[in-house]
Design a protein around this motif. Structure first.
Motif, PDB file in Angstrom:
ATOM      1  N   PHE A  52       8.421  -0.729  -2.664  1.00  0.00           N
ATOM      2  CA  PHE A  52       7.605  -1.409  -1.671  1.00  0.00           C
ATOM      3  C   PHE A  52       6.789  -0.353  -0.925  1.00  0.00           C
ATOM      4  CE2 PHE A  52      10.783  -4.480  -2.746  1.00  0.00           C
ATOM      5  CZ  PHE A  52      10.178  -5.711  -2.571  1.00  0.00           C
ATOM      6  N   THR A  53       6.047  -0.761   0.102  1.00  0.00           N
ATOM      7  CA  THR A  53       5.200   0.191   0.806  1.00  0.00           C
ATOM      8  C   THR A  53       6.008   1.373   1.348  1.00  0.00           C
ATOM      9  OG1 THR A  53       3.617   0.440   2.627  1.00  0.00           O
ATOM     10  CG2 THR A  53       5.445  -1.075   2.987  1.00  0.00           C
ATOM     11  N   ASN A  54       5.406   2.559   1.342  1.00  0.00           N
ATOM     12  CA  ASN A  54       6.083   3.720   1.910  1.00  0.00           C
ATOM     13  C   ASN A  54       5.580   4.038   3.315  1.00  0.00           C
ATOM     14  OD1 ASN A  54       3.557   4.730   1.358  1.00  0.00           O
ATOM     15  ND2 ASN A  54       4.223   6.276  -0.108  1.00  0.00           N
ATOM     16  N   VAL A  55       4.882   3.076   3.924  1.00  0.00           N
ATOM     17  CA  VAL A  55       4.392   3.232   5.298  1.00  0.00           C
ATOM     18  C   VAL A  55       5.487   2.796   6.264  1.00  0.00           C
ATOM     19  CG1 VAL A  55       2.653   2.528   6.978  1.00  0.00           C
ATOM     20  CG2 VAL A  55       2.024   2.819   4.571  1.00  0.00           C
ATOM     21  N   GLU A  56       5.882   3.678   7.158  1.00  0.00           N
ATOM     22  CA  GLU A  56       6.952   3.387   8.102  1.00  0.00           C
ATOM     23  C   GLU A  56       6.482   2.412   9.188  1.00  0.00           C
ATOM     24  OE1 GLU A  56      10.116   4.255   8.235  1.00  0.00           O
ATOM     25  OE2 GLU A  56      10.014   5.326   6.325  1.00  0.00           O
ATOM     26  N   SER A  57       7.382   1.494   9.575  1.00  0.00           N
ATOM     27  CA  SER A  57       7.095   0.562  10.664  1.00  0.00           C
ATOM     28  C   SER A  57       8.405   0.046  11.228  1.00  0.00           C
ATOM     29  CB  SER A  57       6.227  -0.608  10.172  1.00  0.00           C
ATOM     30  OG  SER A  57       6.980  -1.470   9.360  1.00  0.00           O
ATOM     31  N   ASP A  58       8.305  -0.676  12.350  1.00  0.00           N
ATOM     32  CA  ASP A  58       9.504  -1.250  12.956  1.00  0.00           C
ATOM     33  C   ASP A  58      10.065  -2.409  12.151  1.00  0.00           C
ATOM     34  OD1 ASP A  58       9.273   0.543  15.038  1.00  0.00           O
ATOM     35  OD2 ASP A  58       8.125  -0.826  16.308  1.00  0.00           O
ATOM     36  N   ASP A  59       9.305  -2.864  11.157  1.00  0.00           N
ATOM     37  CA  ASP A  59       9.757  -3.981  10.331  1.00  0.00           C
ATOM     38  C   ASP A  59      10.721  -3.547   9.243  1.00  0.00           C
ATOM     39  OD1 ASP A  59       8.170  -5.763  11.731  1.00  0.00           O
ATOM     40  OD2 ASP A  59       6.434  -5.397  10.448  1.00  0.00           O
ATOM     41  N   LYS A  70       2.623  -4.500   5.230  1.00  0.00           N
ATOM     42  CA  LYS A  70       3.520  -5.636   5.476  1.00  0.00           C
ATOM     43  C   LYS A  70       4.374  -5.974   4.254  1.00  0.00           C
ATOM     44  CE  LYS A  70       0.678  -7.797   9.045  1.00  0.00           C
ATOM     45  NZ  LYS A  70      -0.022  -9.028   9.479  1.00  0.00           N
ATOM     46  N   ALA A  71       4.028  -5.411   3.127  1.00  0.00           N
ATOM     47  CA  ALA A  71       4.786  -5.670   1.897  1.00  0.00           C
ATOM     48  C   ALA A  71       5.977  -4.721   1.834  1.00  0.00           C
ATOM     49  CB  ALA A  71       3.884  -5.505   0.679  1.00  0.00           C
ATOM     50  N   ASN A  72       6.982  -4.997   2.636  1.00  0.00           N
ATOM     51  CA  ASN A  72       8.130  -4.098   2.686  1.00  0.00           C
ATOM     52  C   ASN A  72       9.415  -4.781   2.209  1.00  0.00           C
ATOM     53  OD1 ASN A  72       8.990  -5.692   4.855  1.00  0.00           O
ATOM     54  ND2 ASN A  72       8.158  -4.299   6.390  1.00  0.00           N
ATOM     55  N   GLU A  73      10.443  -3.988   2.046  1.00  0.00           N
ATOM     56  CA  GLU A  73      11.708  -4.466   1.492  1.00  0.00           C
ATOM     57  C   GLU A  73      12.398  -5.454   2.412  1.00  0.00           C
ATOM     58  OE1 GLU A  73      15.954  -2.632  -0.204  1.00  0.00           O
ATOM     59  OE2 GLU A  73      14.553  -1.383   0.956  1.00  0.00           O
ATOM     60  N   SER A  74      12.323  -5.220   3.718  1.00  0.00           N
ATOM     61  CA  SER A  74      13.026  -6.098   4.656  1.00  0.00           C
ATOM     62  C   SER A  74      12.470  -7.516   4.611  1.00  0.00           C
ATOM     63  CB  SER A  74      12.929  -5.540   6.085  1.00  0.00           C
ATOM     64  OG  SER A  74      11.578  -5.461   6.503  1.00  0.00           O
ATOM     65  N   ARG A  75      11.144  -7.649   4.472  1.00  0.00           N
ATOM     66  CA  ARG A  75      10.563  -8.991   4.365  1.00  0.00           C
ATOM     67  C   ARG A  75      10.969  -9.655   3.047  1.00  0.00           C
ATOM     68  NH1 ARG A  75       6.071  -6.709   7.347  1.00  0.00           N
ATOM     69  NH2 ARG A  75       5.751  -7.916   9.271  1.00  0.00           N
ATOM     70  N   PHE A  76      11.024  -8.877   1.987  1.00  0.00           N
ATOM     71  CA  PHE A  76      11.448  -9.453   0.712  1.00  0.00           C
ATOM     72  C   PHE A  76      12.859 -10.006   0.827  1.00  0.00           C
ATOM     73  CE2 PHE A  76      13.803  -8.978  -3.266  1.00  0.00           C
ATOM     74  CZ  PHE A  76      13.067  -9.821  -4.088  1.00  0.00           C
ATOM     75  N   LYS A  77      13.781  -9.231   1.382  1.00  0.00           N
ATOM     76  CA  LYS A  77      15.163  -9.680   1.490  1.00  0.00           C
ATOM     77  C   LYS A  77      15.303 -10.856   2.452  1.00  0.00           C
ATOM     78  CE  LYS A  77      17.454  -5.389   0.127  1.00  0.00           C
ATOM     79  NZ  LYS A  77      18.346  -4.281   0.541  1.00  0.00           N
ATOM     80  N   LYS A  78      14.421 -10.936   3.436  1.00  0.00           N
ATOM     81  CA  LYS A  78      14.468 -12.028   4.410  1.00  0.00           C
ATOM     82  C   LYS A  78      14.046 -13.353   3.781  1.00  0.00           C
ATOM     83  CE  LYS A  78      12.549 -13.501   8.868  1.00  0.00           C
ATOM     84  NZ  LYS A  78      11.674 -13.105  10.009  1.00  0.00           N
ATOM     85  N   TYR A  79      13.010 -13.322   2.942  1.00  0.00           N
ATOM     86  CA  TYR A  79      12.412 -14.565   2.449  1.00  0.00           C
ATOM     87  C   TYR A  79      12.734 -14.888   0.987  1.00  0.00           C
ATOM     88  CZ  TYR A  79       9.470 -14.335   6.649  1.00  0.00           C
ATOM     89  OH  TYR A  79       9.013 -14.278   7.936  1.00  0.00           O
ATOM     90  N   MET A  89       0.858  -1.176   0.000  1.00  0.00           N
ATOM     91  CA  MET A  89       0.000   0.000   0.000  1.00  0.00           C
ATOM     92  C   MET A  89       0.897   1.229   0.000  1.00  0.00           C
ATOM     93  SD  MET A  89      -1.350   0.411   3.974  1.00  0.00           S
ATOM     94  CE  MET A  89      -2.209   1.920   3.536  1.00  0.00           C
ATOM     95  N   TYR A  90       0.312   2.358  -0.425  1.00  0.00           N
ATOM     96  CA  TYR A  90       1.071   3.606  -0.485  1.00  0.00           C
ATOM     97  C   TYR A  90       0.267   4.723   0.149  1.00  0.00           C
ATOM     98  CZ  TYR A  90       3.574   0.929  -4.056  1.00  0.00           C
ATOM     99  OH  TYR A  90       4.262  -0.041  -4.726  1.00  0.00           O
ATOM    100  N   GLU A  91       0.905   5.442   1.059  1.00  0.00           N
ATOM    101  CA  GLU A  91       0.299   6.656   1.610  1.00  0.00           C
ATOM    102  C   GLU A  91       0.700   7.826   0.729  1.00  0.00           C
ATOM    103  OE1 GLU A  91       1.381   7.106   5.686  1.00  0.00           O
ATOM    104  OE2 GLU A  91      -0.103   5.649   6.395  1.00  0.00           O
TER     105      GLU A  91
END
Length: 312
Positions: A142-149, A106-115, A57-59
């Motif tokens: 990837f999503t531009n929503v900031e999170s701890d992930d 949840k569709a962020n870069e860190s999850r992509f690189k992890k899996y 998603m994109y804000e």
């Protein structure tokens, strides 16, 4: 090439629904170069025979404006419009084949690189931002929503991920996937290099270890993309080659399209690059049923012989 027609069509006969496109007779595949086509360096050993799919998603500060109908190629990732069709796209894939799906924030870069290195198919339904003057800085957004992930740990260091997967990063990945589907605008577009072909995001995935890429040649519409991808995975599941699965998906699309959406602009932008071998093998259910039947028949026969009275 699949949108070409084998005969001349005069102005009075241009009805896209009825044109004899080559796709109706032939499946078509592409490659960046003969060197890559015949390369033997791809030894894919993914630990998960599943699809890893992302639809972020994109804000957008301009949310009050009309939602964009197409996956626009914008120069500023802070002003990306939402892609409603991508959520439906990855959910349909999840209903068709075994998948791990990340949507929205949840569709962020860190999850992509992890899996990413653990899955046999990577499906990225998101915005692409092209940098014609410097292709290595083209990116998948990837999503531009900031999170701890948005953090990953590498070699003991915590590294922030900005959710922008640049082309130069893709070239340095080590992937085990058998196919990457870049369901985003212009993912096959880049700078032409003599003797090498197009230096694009798609080419980055090839160098990272993916022998097969599904990519786009221009901006693609959300609705038609979702329909094409749903059919594409349906035919892959049946054991079709990637090229044949794409051909059948496009034919399915044309059968339900109208006078406008049957225009090749809406369906011919998706192409298969590289290795076209099937992702999923046929189960061979009929074969195993025959084997089981014969085995049971033998058991019954010997049981009958044992229980039958013997004459002296």
């Amino acid at each position: 090439f699949e949108s070409l027609i084998p005969q001349e069509a005069g102005p009075a006969s241009i009805n896209y629904l009825n044109l004899p496109f080559l796709i109706k007779e032939f499946s078509v595949g592409y490659t960046h170069s003969s060197t890559l086509l015949f390369s033997e360096r791809y030894k894919t050993k993914s630990t998960e025979d599943k699809v890893l799919a992302f639809a972020p998603m994109y804000e957008n500060p301009l949310y009050n404006m009309d939602t964009a109908q197409f996956r626009q190629v914008l120069g500023n990732s802070d002003y990306l419009f939402p892609l409603v069709g991508t959520i439906k796209e990855v959910q349909s894939i999840n209903e068709t084949v075994p998948s791990k799906v990340f949507i929205n924030e949840k569709a962020n870069e860190s999850r992509f690189k992890k899996y990413a290195s653990d899955y046999s198919v990577l499906h990225l339904a998101m915005h692409t931002i092209m940098k014609d003057d410097n292709p290595l800085y083209s990116l998948l957004a990837f999503t531009n929503v900031e999170s701890d992930d948005n953090y990953i740990v590498e070699s003991g260091d915590t590294i922030y991920q900005d959710n922008k997967l640049y082309a130069y990063e893709i070239y340095n990945l080590k992937l085990n996937a058998r196919m990457a589907v870049l369901s985003s605008c212009n993912s096959g577009f880049g700078k032409m290099q003599k003797g090498e072909g197009m230096m694009s995001l798609a080419r980055g995935f090839i160098y990272a270890g993916c022998p097969s890429i599904v990519m786009t040649l221009w901006q693609v519409a959300d609705k038609s993309s979702s329909e094409l991808m749903t059919s594409f995975y349906k035919y892959l599941k049946k054991g079709k080659s990637k090229q044949e699965a794409m051909r059948l998906a496009k034919i399915d699309y044309l059968e339900t399209a109208d006078d406008l959406t049957s225009n090749p602009y809406f369906w011919s932008g998706f192409v298969v690059l590289g290795d076209s071998s099937p992702i999923y093998r046929k189960s061979g259910l009929a074969y195993w049923m025959i084997v089981i039947t014969v085995f049971v028949g033998i058991l019954v026969f010997f049981q009958y012989r044992r229980s039958s009275p013997h004459k002296n």
